[in-house]
Write a protein that holds these residues in place. Structure first.
Motif, short mmCIF file in Angstrom:
data_model
loop_
_atom_site.label_atom_id
_atom_site.label_comp_id
_atom_site.label_asym_id
_atom_site.label_seq_id
_atom_site.Cartn_x
_atom_site.Cartn_y
_atom_site.Cartn_z
N GLY A 199 0.82 -1.20 0.00
CA GLY A 199 0.00 0.00 0.00
C GLY A 199 0.86 1.25 0.00
O GLY A 199 2.09 1.18 0.04
N ASP A 200 0.17 2.40 -0.01
CA ASP A 200 0.91 3.67 -0.07
C ASP A 200 1.44 4.13 1.29
O ASP A 200 2.25 5.04 1.36
CB ASP A 200 0.01 4.76 -0.65
N CYS A 201 0.95 3.53 2.39
CA CYS A 201 1.44 3.96 3.70
C CYS A 201 2.84 3.41 3.93
O CYS A 201 3.07 2.20 3.86
CB CYS A 201 0.50 3.48 4.81
N ILE A 202 3.77 4.32 4.24
CA ILE A 202 5.17 3.88 4.38
C ILE A 202 5.58 3.80 5.85
O ILE A 202 6.78 3.81 6.16
CB ILE A 202 6.12 4.81 3.58
N GLU A 203 4.59 3.74 6.73
CA GLU A 203 4.89 3.55 8.16
C GLU A 203 5.84 4.61 8.71
O GLU A 203 6.73 4.30 9.49
CB GLU A 203 5.53 2.17 8.38
N CYS A 204 5.67 5.85 8.26
CA CYS A 204 6.60 6.89 8.72
C CYS A 204 6.16 7.51 10.05
O CYS A 204 6.88 8.26 10.68
CB CYS A 204 6.71 7.98 7.66
N TYR A 205 4.92 7.24 10.44
CA TYR A 205 4.35 7.71 11.71
C TYR A 205 4.22 9.23 11.82
O TYR A 205 3.99 9.74 12.91
CB TYR A 205 5.16 7.19 12.91
N GLN A 206 4.34 9.93 10.70
CA GLN A 206 4.22 11.39 10.77
C GLN A 206 2.80 11.80 11.19
O GLN A 206 2.62 12.77 11.93
CB GLN A 206 4.57 12.03 9.42
N CYS A 207 1.81 11.03 10.71
CA CYS A 207 0.42 11.36 11.07
C CYS A 207 0.19 11.19 12.57
O CYS A 207 -0.63 11.89 13.17
CB CYS A 207 -0.56 10.49 10.28
N ASP B 170 2.37 15.78 2.89
CA ASP B 170 3.77 16.17 2.75
C ASP B 170 4.63 14.94 2.42
O ASP B 170 5.50 14.98 1.54
CB ASP B 170 4.21 16.82 4.08
N ILE B 171 4.34 13.82 3.10
CA ILE B 171 5.09 12.57 2.84
C ILE B 171 4.79 12.07 1.42
O ILE B 171 5.69 11.67 0.68
CB ILE B 171 4.71 11.49 3.89
N MET B 172 3.50 12.13 1.05
CA MET B 172 3.12 11.65 -0.29
C MET B 172 3.85 12.46 -1.37
O MET B 172 4.28 11.91 -2.38
CB MET B 172 1.59 11.77 -0.49
N ASP B 173 3.98 13.78 -1.14
CA ASP B 173 4.72 14.61 -2.11
C ASP B 173 6.16 14.13 -2.21
O ASP B 173 6.72 14.03 -3.30
CB ASP B 173 4.73 16.09 -1.67
N GLY C 249 -3.74 12.73 -0.28
CA GLY C 249 -5.08 12.30 0.14
C GLY C 249 -5.16 10.89 0.69
O GLY C 249 -6.25 10.32 0.75
N LEU C 250 -4.02 10.32 1.11
CA LEU C 250 -4.10 9.01 1.77
C LEU C 250 -4.90 9.16 3.08
O LEU C 250 -5.67 8.30 3.46
CB LEU C 250 -2.68 8.48 2.05
N ILE C 251 -4.69 10.30 3.73
CA ILE C 251 -5.58 10.68 4.84
C ILE C 251 -6.32 11.92 4.33
O ILE C 251 -5.69 12.85 3.83
CB ILE C 251 -4.80 11.04 6.12
#
Ligand code: SF4
Ligand code: SF4
Length: 482
Positions: free
Chosen positions: A272-280, A310-313, A320-322
């Protein structure tokens, strides 16, 4: 139970265990202090503008006056309310009830459709916490990492200075907030008097300001997000107000899962597109992980949207993942629709608002009730006159003191007030009695309709129609028998 169902049930129960406890409370019931990372992004910038406008409105409104009277006043102690320059008192209780019911239905409808958008964009608690107090904290103590470091650092001169300065500023702002709120209750003129007069003349007012300041200081310096997650009834009602079609801040689990750490040379297949960066999670002021699903702690502050965008960019994936979305629009790809529940609430709200507007439009500055005194018929008076006794109730809904005179309209006779002249205080209520005397010869029926004019300095303010009782007239035959 079928094994597949049992397995799914166990899986679901496990996935939902995060709901069993608040994100800011440890297993042994202690407070977990949240150090959210500084938010930034387009939603945050928009929220700053909206918050600045709302704060300006909140601060300036008490200074607005209409004909020398406050534009808004909520004087609960004296049951006096001024909304948009119109004075409402205890006699307007029915309007207040309808307005309150309409407000509750509006909140339910708005939440069912748009989720907790109010919490993130307009709630005073969120605005003061995130846009005023938190900003000062970032300014003095730095971003979340610096704040954590400062917390665990030994007590040096710098630490003491930072902590002390922050608390002093926090108390100063809490004091200003308490003055603003008090000005809505007692009016800006009274507040200025309390501030400028010697303290001994307004001990009660000063006590109120101190108590309010203490409460606001405690809420914003210590209690913080717990006001939303533990105390706020609106937050706690989300479970019943929201449904799967409500627009909430949601993580697109269909697109984001399975989540996996990002490696530059790896492609995007089978992940998936979530990279587990925990920024959210790091930016969340209530300490939750929105990827777990919609939660009561989420105050819709939009910080996780900005952080994830910001991470998606950075990883060149679509934003828009969230995002603001309904659960059904994510899981079933359905377009947003006005649900049956929302249609029902809208219909009810329309009816309530129509009733409210009709009542408000027909609201007069005076209400007058004239009733013939119960239990009395008529009284024969000297000079061939007949009298009736009436009860009068009058409410003056204006800001002005008025002297009232009563006159009989379009009929020969006399009107005598029992007692003194009627002088009504602003918002005053008066009960009185008066006699109407009419010549017997003029009365042709037992029940004669009469009009009574209510005057303020020769100006007719209301005309009341009532009836006058008289003895039955004898017929010619009866006279002859006599
Ligand atoms: S910010 Fe986005 S990518 Fe990072 S963990 Fe959260 S949802 Fe996943
Ligand atoms: S989950 Fe996102 S929107 Fe909700 S409170 Fe946390 S950061 Fe704000």
């Amino acid at each position: 139970m079928n094994e597949d169902i049992l397995e799914k049930q166990l899986y679901d129960d496990e996935a939902e265990t995060f709901r069993n406890q608040l994100a800011t409370v440890t297993d042994d019931g202690k407070r977990k202090w949240v150090y959210p990372k500084k938010p930034s992004g387009k939603f945050h910038r928009a929220r700053i503008i909206v918050s600045a406008i709302l704060l300006l409105i909140l601060i300036l409104t008490p200074f607005l006056k209409v004909n020398g009277h406050p534009f808004m006043l909520f004087d609960f102690l004296n049951r006096k309310f001024i909304l948009f320059g119109i004075l409402f008192g205890p006699h307007d209780f029915h309007l207040l009830v309808i307005a309150m019911i309409s407000l509750i239905v509006f909140v339910i409808l708005f939440t069912a459709v748009f989720g907790r958008i109010f919490c993130g964009w307009a709630c005073p608690q969120t605005i003061f916490m995130e846009m005023v107090f938190r900003k000062i904290e970032y300014w003095i103590e730095g971003d979340s990492k610096d704040q954590r470091k400062l917390k665990s650092a030994p007590w040096t001169g710098t630490k003491f200075f930072k902590k002390f300065t922050k608390q002093i500023i926090f108390f100063g702002i809490a004091f200003i907030i308490s003055n603003i709120f008090l000005s809505y209750i007692i009016g800006i003129d009274e507040l200025i008097k309390i501030i400028t007069d010697p303290p001994s003349e307004h001990l009660q007012g000063l006590f109120a300001i101190t108590v309010f300041s203490g409460i606001f200081y405690f809420v914003f310096s210590n209690f913080r997000e717990q006001a939303c997650t533990i105390v706020c009834p609106y937050g706690r009602l989300q479970g019943v107000l929201l449904d799967r079609d409500s627009i909430v801040i949601a993580y697109d689990n269909i697109r984001g899962e399975p989540r996996k750490k990002f490696k530059k040379d790896e492609g995007w297949e089978n992940r998936g597109d979530c990279i587990e960066c925990y920024q959210c999670v790091e930016v969340c002021p209530t300490g939750i992980d929105i990827r777990n699903g919609s939660q009561l702690e989420c105050v819709n502050c939009t910080a996780c949207i900005d952080a994830c965008d910001d991470i998606m960019d950075k990883i060149k994936r679509p934003r828009g993942l969230i995002r603001y979305a309904s659960i059904n629009s994510i899981e079933k790809k359905t377009k947003w629709k006005f649900t049956t529940r929302a249609i029902g609430y809208s219909a009810l709200l329309t009816v309530l608002l129509t009733v409210f507007v009709i009542l408000l439009a027909n609201r007069t500055d005076f209400s007058v009730t004239v009733l013939r005194t119960p239990g009395l018929l008529y009284q024969e008076q000297p000079n061939d006159m007949v009298s009736n006794l009436y009860d009068l109730n009058m409410v003056n809904k204006t800001f002005n003191k008025i002297a009232i005179t009563l006159k009989l309209e379009d009929v020969e006779g006399e009107l005598k007030l029992v007692g003194n002249k009627i002088v009504m205080q602003p918002q005053g209520n008066i009960d009185s009695k008066f006699l109407v005397l009419l010549p017997k010869d003029e009365l042709t029926t037992m029940n004669t309709p009469i009009d009574i004019g209510i005057y303020n300095e020769e100006k007719l303010i209301k005309k009341i129609s009532t009836s006058f009782l008289a003895p039955m007239k004898k017929t010619v035959d009866e006279d002859e028998e006599d």
